[in-house]
Design a protein around this motif. Structure first.
Motif, short mmCIF file in Angstrom:
data_model
loop_
_atom_site.label_atom_id
_atom_site.label_comp_id
_atom_site.label_asym_id
_atom_site.label_seq_id
_atom_site.Cartn_x
_atom_site.Cartn_y
_atom_site.Cartn_z
N TYR A 28 1.03 -1.01 -0.05
CA TYR A 28 0.06 0.19 -0.05
C TYR A 28 0.86 1.35 -0.15
N SER A 30 -4.87 5.68 -0.17
CA SER A 30 -4.09 4.43 0.04
C SER A 30 -4.20 3.41 -0.92
N TYR A 31 -3.27 2.87 -1.88
CA TYR A 31 -3.62 2.03 -3.02
C TYR A 31 -2.74 0.92 -2.88
N PRO A 32 -3.16 -0.05 -3.10
CA PRO A 32 -2.09 -1.42 -3.29
C PRO A 32 -1.29 -1.28 -4.53
#
Length: 909
Positions: free
Chosen positions: A20, A212-214
């Motif tokens: 993340y 928040s991005y994986p």
């Protein structure tokens, strides 16, 4: 599944958590027309515009309140709470009515890509479904659902029987049937979607949204979610058993267990398959008949050989990897047809988790395996491993034998740069190991790592490394150099002399041996409990005692002959301490310890073991422990530091002798210790007399309590004169004891009014009488007589002069036993100092001649200018000339001074 288009494989739940990152993505507010209601729209928000291509439903929350809002010619539905932040930003609006989310039951809408051939529109349009996880923290309170593009969406699709549309390939490219999106990378279509929505009049607005991005934990590529077939281990049946196994392990720090249990409580099924070619082939054979669908897990090569009906000859002799194992076919146990191995390979954490069994003869020698498992220690970085390696180890071992795979786990945080930032080559703050090893030395790095608290990030850099070198490495090296130099001069060889019994040695010797014994006990306990920081701190504290206390106050004892029992005891004690310390630190700083050992031990005894690493770790010596002596020396140390602090406060340098100090001890035992050490204190503190008052004697300083009106102003009225006068008379006497107590808060009565106060509400100032200076540490206090007589001042000048001469000896390269001659030229004031202290100067300087003359022709010259507030001490010039050694001190054939280590080791350079 979360999918990495670069690696071409899916990621399991715990792998996805590793990647993340905070990013800013283009988010879209879209308006979906409501079926049967002209001019009315659902406002929908998404941060992944590419997924709109596969939209088949929208979700609302029955429990939320939604607003019907008119803006311009259109009517919008969205969360009532979010109306001001969404609709309000685009101008005036009117809320027509509000309704619960449940009112949308049975409603339909038209999707933005209904014209695409891959869309599966049934009935009047796409349905509105209910989902309790819809929130109104951001967005619009209405969520678009694409079952082929997200895990939660997929589960909702199954629950509501929604069509599943999979729009992208393994590489993230849109497949045929998606209009202008076909052939485009899903990562790069946001702007194209925006332009398309504008043309279709379904775009309401856009914004950059930080969230928040994986990302892939291996390569850093932003993940996409796609519908693929994967293999899982169902974990619900194992969850509680794994928890119980985890509780049998010693976790350092202890909160590691809490983190692991939290993961085990919330983990989902474990995805174990990967789509890429490399990796250990999963031993799963599935029937070729899709209608049958039976699969079987093969337990090993022998079992596979028995079941094989084709392809064994191709595979035989190869490891169980693709492509050879893919040729083996077995008979389907259900329908009798052919079963072929699935194309997937195993998740690498399967290999990592089975290590306690795959590498320790579990299948071939169970008795040997039991010698190794559970392993004694796992040492690993904390972040992420609770979901990865620790989890894999625990899961596998629970399934195999229901035992812990290891006994103790020591977890540590991360290494950052000196400013606490992550090291990256692109940021220019990365430090490569080879560079650091050459620059600061590998032993310095080891010491830094071992002394650091493992639960916090280590901020590594050359500044902090320099501090470690100065505080420990250089002090250790100089301590060993002191011993080697003086032992060489005295020809002290430890094996040639019978030990002076410890009980017969001076108190200083017995005290430092007590400190050594305590350091050994702490270090052994630290190693036994995997606490290297405890070992490092124990050695540092002992070295401080040895170098800055024992050697500093016993230096004169090393200038005698070895026939003197006191001198011999000093050498034997220092050798024991240096040898013990060297063996204590050898596991952590192996090169430095080896160099010291060769200089201090091996050079004097050719029969000693060839290396310090051939010796046993030091054993505890309980017979050396002496708590009473340690307490007495602790009192002397406290008084010494307090006097030094008082000198600093009075602006009196250490080399200036004082007539007297008075000490106020805290106990009768402390008073006795100070009186017994009268001679030591006088010499150590550079005073002519030491008086020790009775315990509990009040400090001679005047204590003045003053209100702090910055804090009191919030509690009292400015006109409250009782508080203003608290620093005088009876009220001051009432406040002072309160401030000396343990409580942070206390109450006082002012003119019949009881008020609550804190320590911050008052300050205490201590004022010394004229000609004195008082300093205190808790109940311990010292008072300096600050009156400097002309005699005391001349002695102070002599000490300053002697120090300058000692520096000239050093600059001239003289060894400690070398003699010298000094020629000086000065005026009357400084000449008086030289004449008065001639014998002392010559003795301390190993000077055979101290004569007036012309120093300008000498090679080692220095000009002296000396000023003092009380008088003018004088000016002068000095010349120091080395003289040949008189041979008074015999040279040993064994002792040799070794130079500093080469740059390859680079310990202290």
């Amino acid at each position: 599944m979360p999918w990495c288009t670069r690696c071409g494989t899916g990621l399991s739940q715990h792998e996805m958590h590793e990647g993340y990152k905070p990013v800013k993505d283009l988010s879209i507010f879209a308006r979906f027309p409501v079926v049967g209601r002209d001019g009315e729209y659902f406002l929908v928000w998404t941060t992944t515009p590419w997924t709109l291509s596969s939209n088949t439903a929208i979700a609302v929350n029955k429990e939320l309140t939604y607003a019907k809002v008119r803006q311009g010619d259109a009517v919008y539905y969205l969360s009532e709470k979010l109306v001001p932040t969404v609709v309000g930003r685009k101008g005036d609006y009117e809320v027509l009515e509000t309704t619960p989310g449940s009112a949308f039951e049975g409603w339909f809408y038209k999707g933005p890509y209904d014209e695409n051939e891959n869309q599966k529109v049934e009935g009047p349009g796409h349905p509105v479904i209910f989902w309790p996880d819809v929130a109104e923290t951001d967005g619009t309170g209405i969520v678009h659902i694409a079952p082929g593009c997200g895990k939660e969406d997929f589960e909702l699709g199954k629950a509501f029987d929604l069509p599943v549309i999979s729009p992208i390939t393994d590489e993230g490219i849109f497949v045929d049937g998606f209009g202008d999106l076909t052939g485009r990378d899903a990562h790069d279509v946001a702007d194209l979607v925006v332009e398309d929505f504008k043309n279709k009049s379904v775009l309401y607005g856009t914004e950059k949204y930080e969230h928040s991005y994986p990302h892939c934990w291996r390569c850093g590529t932003a993940l996409l979610f796609r519908c693929v077939d994967e293999w899982f281990i169902a974990m619900d049946a194992w969850r509680e058993e794994i928890k119980e196994v985890a509780k049998k392990i010693n976790w350092i720090p202890g909160y590691g267990l809490d983190l692991e249990l939290d993961w085990l409580t919330n983990m989902r099924d474990w995805m174990i398959s990967k789509k890429r070619y490399w990796g250990l082939a999963l031993p799963i054979w599935k029937c070729a008949d899709d209608e049958c669908g039976h699969f079987e897990v093969i337990g090993g090569k022998d079992e596979l050989k028995e079941c094989a009906v084709a392809g064994w000859d191709t595979f035989d002799g190869h490891s169980p990897h693709r492509p050879f194992i893919d040729d083996v076919e077995i008979e389907c146990a259900k329908c009798g047809g052919r079963a072929r191995r699935i194309k997937d390979v195993g998740n690498p954490w399967l290999d990592a988790g089975i290590v306690p069994y795959s590498t320790t003869f579990y299948n071939t020698d169970r008795a040997e395996w039991k010698k190794w498992i559970p392993a004694d220690l796992v040492l690993e970085c904390f972040p992420g491993q609770f979901r990865n390696w620790f989890y894999a180890l625990l899961a596998m071992s629970t399934m195999m034998e229901n035992i812990p795979p290891f006994k103790t786990l020591v977890g540590h945080a991360l290494v950052r740069d000196e400013h606490g930032k992550e090291m990256h080559k692109s940021a220019g703050n990365a430090i490569w190991f080879d560079e650091a090893a050459d620059h600061v030395g590998v032993d310095v790095m080891r010491w830094m790592y071992c002394r650091h608290e493992t639960t916090t990030n280590l901020n590594f850099g050359y500044t902090s490394a320099k501090e470690i070198r100065g505080k420990f490495v250089n002090t250790y090296w100089n301590t060993h150099a002191f011993y080697v130099n003086y032992a060489r001069v005295a020809n002290f060889v430890p094996k040639d002399h019978a030990d002076v019994p410890v009980a017969e040695r001076p108190e200083f010797d017995r005290w430092i041996l007590d400190r050594l014994a305590a350091a050994i006990e702490r270090s052994r306990k630290g190693f036994d409990n995997y606490n290297l920081r405890q070992c490092v701190l124990a050695s540092e504290e002992f070295l401080e005692d040895l170098s800055n206390w024992y050697i500093r106050h016993n230096r004169r004892r090393f200038w005698g002959g070895l026939d003197n029992k006191d001198v011999l005891a000093a050498f034997q004690t220092l050798f024991t301490c240096l040898d013990g310390l060297t063996r204590l630190v050898a596991p952590i700083v192996p090169f430095l310890a080896e160099e010291v050992y060769r200089n201090a031990v091996r050079a004097a005894d050719e029969n000693a073991p060839a290396s310090v690493h051939h010796l046993a770790y030091p054993e505890a010596h309980p017979e050396w422990r002496n708590d009473a002596l340690a307490a007495d020396m602790g009192s002397l140390s406290r008084v010494t530091h307090l006097v030094l602090s008082a000198r600093e406060g009075a602006k009196l340098r250490v080399r200036q002798p004082l007539a007297k100090i008075v000490v106020g001890p805290t106990s009768k035992a402390e008073k006795q210790a100070l009186e017994k050490a009268d001679a030591f204190l006088r010499e150590n503190l550079n005073v002519k007399a030491v008086e020790v008052a009775e315990p509990a004697t009040p400090s001679p300083a005047t204590r003045v309590v003053k209100p702090n009106f910055k804090t009191l102003g919030k509690k009292t009225r400015p006109e409250n004169e009782s508080v203003r006068r608290v620093d005088r008379g009876r009220r001051r006497n009432a406040v002072a004891p309160k401030l000396g107590g343990a409580e942070e808060t206390f109450s006082l009565d002012f003119d019949g009014e009881t008020m609550e106060f804190t320590r911050e509400d008052f300050t205490v100032e201590e004022h010394s009488e004229q000609g004195t200076h008082v300093a205190a540490d808790g109940d311990l206090w010292v008072m300096l007589d600050t009156t400097i007589t002309p005699e005391l001042e001349r002695e102070g000048v002599m000490r300053d002069l002697l120090r300058r001469l000692q520096m000239m000896r050093k600059d001239a390269g003289l060894e400690i036993e070398d003699r010298c001659a000094v020629v000086y030229q000065t005026d009357g004031a400084l000449a008086q100092v030289v004449d008065e202290w001639r014998d002392t100067i010559m003795e301390e300087l190993l000077c055979t001649r101290l004569d007036p003359g012309d120093p300008r022709r000498g090679r080692h010259r220095r000009q002296i200018r000396r000023r003092h507030d009380a008088c003018r001490a004088g000016e002068g010039r000095l010349m120091l000339r080395p003289l040949p050694s008189f041979g008074t001190f015999p040279q040993s054939t064994l002792w040799s001074w070794r130079p500093l280590p080469s740059r390859n080791v680079n310990l202290v350079a």
